[in-house]
Design a protein around this motif. Structure first.
Motif, PDB file in Angstrom:
ATOM      1  N   GLY A   1      27.767  25.131  44.624  1.00  0.00           N
ATOM      2  CA  GLY A   1      26.651  25.873  45.197  1.00  0.00           C
ATOM      3  C   GLY A   1      27.041  26.852  46.284  1.00  0.00           C
ATOM      4  N   LYS A   2      28.274  26.842  46.737  1.00  0.00           N
ATOM      5  CA  LYS A   2      28.687  27.671  47.852  1.00  0.00           C
ATOM      6  C   LYS A   2      29.281  29.008  47.439  1.00  0.00           C
ATOM      7  CE  LYS A   2      29.637  23.697  50.770  1.00  0.00           C
ATOM      8  NZ  LYS A   2      30.621  22.999  51.579  1.00  0.00           N
ATOM      9  N   ARG A   3      29.182  29.391  46.173  1.00  0.00           N
ATOM     10  CA  ARG A   3      29.735  30.662  45.719  1.00  0.00           C
ATOM     11  C   ARG A   3      28.918  31.810  46.298  1.00  0.00           C
ATOM     12  NH1 ARG A   3      31.756  30.281  39.514  1.00  0.00           N
ATOM     13  NH2 ARG A   3      33.224  28.606  39.837  1.00  0.00           N
ATOM     14  N   SER A   4      29.605  32.895  46.569  1.00  0.00           N
ATOM     15  CA  SER A   4      28.969  34.053  47.171  1.00  0.00           C
ATOM     16  C   SER A   4      28.854  35.174  46.152  1.00  0.00           C
ATOM     17  CB  SER A   4      29.801  34.514  48.364  1.00  0.00           C
ATOM     18  OG  SER A   4      29.360  35.766  48.805  1.00  0.00           O
ATOM     19  N   ASN A   5      27.778  35.954  46.266  1.00  0.00           N
ATOM     20  CA  ASN A   5      27.614  37.106  45.376  1.00  0.00           C
ATOM     21  C   ASN A   5      28.592  38.218  45.721  1.00  0.00           C
ATOM     22  OD1 ASN A   5      25.612  35.940  43.866  1.00  0.00           O
ATOM     23  ND2 ASN A   5      23.968  36.738  45.141  1.00  0.00           N
ATOM     24  N   HIS A   6      29.069  38.242  46.974  1.00  0.00           N
ATOM     25  CA  HIS A   6      30.017  39.274  47.374  1.00  0.00           C
ATOM     26  C   HIS A   6      31.315  39.155  46.575  1.00  0.00           C
ATOM     27  CE1 HIS A   6      27.398  40.408  50.613  1.00  0.00           C
ATOM     28  NE2 HIS A   6      27.397  39.173  51.095  1.00  0.00           N
ATOM     29  N   ALA A   7      31.726  37.943  46.278  1.00  0.00           N
ATOM     30  CA  ALA A   7      32.942  37.742  45.503  1.00  0.00           C
ATOM     31  C   ALA A   7      32.770  38.275  44.084  1.00  0.00           C
ATOM     32  CB  ALA A   7      33.329  36.271  45.475  1.00  0.00           C
ATOM     33  N   PHE A   8      31.581  38.083  43.502  1.00  0.00           N
ATOM     34  CA  PHE A   8      31.335  38.596  42.159  1.00  0.00           C
ATOM     35  C   PHE A   8      31.321  40.122  42.146  1.00  0.00           C
ATOM     36  CE2 PHE A   8      29.255  34.383  41.391  1.00  0.00           C
ATOM     37  CZ  PHE A   8      30.166  33.969  40.437  1.00  0.00           C
ATOM     38  N   VAL A   9      30.724  40.736  43.151  1.00  0.00           N
ATOM     39  CA  VAL A   9      30.675  42.196  43.213  1.00  0.00           C
ATOM     40  C   VAL A   9      32.080  42.760  43.404  1.00  0.00           C
ATOM     41  CG1 VAL A   9      29.833  44.154  44.555  1.00  0.00           C
ATOM     42  CG2 VAL A   9      28.304  42.244  44.043  1.00  0.00           C
TER      43      VAL A   9
ATOM     44  N   VAL B   1      36.503  46.727  36.917  1.00  0.00           N
ATOM     45  CA  VAL B   1      36.168  48.051  36.396  1.00  0.00           C
ATOM     46  C   VAL B   1      37.283  49.044  36.712  1.00  0.00           C
ATOM     47  CG1 VAL B   1      34.575  50.005  36.660  1.00  0.00           C
ATOM     48  CG2 VAL B   1      33.687  47.696  36.366  1.00  0.00           C
ATOM     49  N   GLY B   2      37.848  48.963  37.920  1.00  0.00           N
ATOM     50  CA  GLY B   2      38.949  49.852  38.290  1.00  0.00           C
ATOM     51  C   GLY B   2      40.168  49.651  37.407  1.00  0.00           C
ATOM     52  N   ILE B   3      40.522  48.408  37.159  1.00  0.00           N
ATOM     53  CA  ILE B   3      41.678  48.111  36.310  1.00  0.00           C
ATOM     54  C   ILE B   3      41.396  48.537  34.866  1.00  0.00           C
ATOM     55  CG2 ILE B   3      43.041  46.223  35.328  1.00  0.00           C
ATOM     56  CD1 ILE B   3      42.823  44.842  38.055  1.00  0.00           C
ATOM     57  N   LEU B   4      40.170  48.321  34.400  1.00  0.00           N
ATOM     58  CA  LEU B   4      39.810  48.719  33.044  1.00  0.00           C
ATOM     59  C   LEU B   4      39.892  50.237  32.873  1.00  0.00           C
ATOM     60  CD1 LEU B   4      38.751  47.815  30.260  1.00  0.00           C
ATOM     61  CD2 LEU B   4      36.451  48.139  31.162  1.00  0.00           C
ATOM     62  N   VAL B   5      39.382  50.990  33.847  1.00  0.00           N
ATOM     63  CA  VAL B   5      39.452  52.451  33.777  1.00  0.00           C
ATOM     64  C   VAL B   5      40.907  52.912  33.764  1.00  0.00           C
ATOM     65  CG1 VAL B   5      38.979  54.566  35.087  1.00  0.00           C
ATOM     66  CG2 VAL B   5      37.176  52.872  34.755  1.00  0.00           C
ATOM     67  N   GLN B   6      41.724  52.316  34.620  1.00  0.00           N
ATOM     68  CA  GLN B   6      43.137  52.691  34.664  1.00  0.00           C
ATOM     69  C   GLN B   6      43.842  52.347  33.346  1.00  0.00           C
ATOM     70  OE1 GLN B   6      45.393  50.743  37.706  1.00  0.00           O
ATOM     71  NE2 GLN B   6      47.121  52.124  37.496  1.00  0.00           N
ATOM     72  N   ALA B   7      43.556  51.182  32.783  1.00  0.00           N
ATOM     73  CA  ALA B   7      44.185  50.790  31.520  1.00  0.00           C
ATOM     74  C   ALA B   7      43.762  51.717  30.385  1.00  0.00           C
ATOM     75  CB  ALA B   7      43.836  49.341  31.186  1.00  0.00           C
TER      76      ALA B   7
END
Length: 168
Positions: free
Chosen positions: A83-91, A98-104
């Motif tokens: 229950g202690k997961r943060s949404n900031h980590a997901f963002v 997305v950055g790695i996908l664009v670069q790949a």
């Protein structure tokens, strides 16, 4: 036609299970999804005519490493941490993905092959065999990294046991 259909189905299962590793809330479900991803990778190795690598993928990663990970999850009792997961980590992880996908994708479309030929020719592989060449490479050329990896895994096990211990 049939091979491309098989590849597509296995790729869909691999991507789905990899996404489940990221988005499942239970650590045990994450580990089970990772096992499915490992089995899909082993299937890809078989389709690439590398049966030894497929067997190693199943035995070492889907077997031994995942047993170790599940053991550590159960030892640390991570159920209280769900229950202690943060949404900031997901963002943040989504932006990095997305950055790695664009670069790949950029490198895949704009890049070119180096044209460098390796020392392993198809004739040598057929003559000596996959297993012998991998064994010689692992235990002669890459012995130090192999041993360093085993020491790191041992340190991870000891660290998990120390973290899970209650006060004596």
């Amino acid at each position: 036609m049939l091979e491309s259909l098989f590849f597509t189905l296995v790729a869909i299962v691999a991507v789905t299970s990899a996404l489940l590793v990221i988005f499942c809330k239970s650590p045990i479900n994450n580990a089970l999804a990772l096992i499915m991803t490992f089995f899909c990778l082993a299937t890809f190795y078989v389709t690439l005519d590398a049966p030894f690598m497929a067997a190693i993928q199943v035995i070492v990663y889907a077997g031994a490493i995942m047993v170790l990970i599940v053991f550590v999850i159960m030892l640390l009792n991570l159920r209280a941490e769900i229950g202690k997961r943060s949404n900031h980590a997901f963002v943040a992880s989504g932006l990095i993905f997305v950055g790695i996908l664009v670069q790949a994708l950029y490198l895949a479309n704009r890049g070119s092959l180096t044209g460098i030929k390796g020392t392993m020719t198809p004739e040598l592989i057929i003559q000596a065999g996959h297993t012998e060449l991998i064994g010689k490479s692992m235990f002669i050329d890459f012995l130090l990294p192999f041993e360093i990896t085993s020491v790191l895994l041992l340190a991870a096990i000891v660290g998990a046991v120390v973290l899970s211990k209650k006060k004596l």
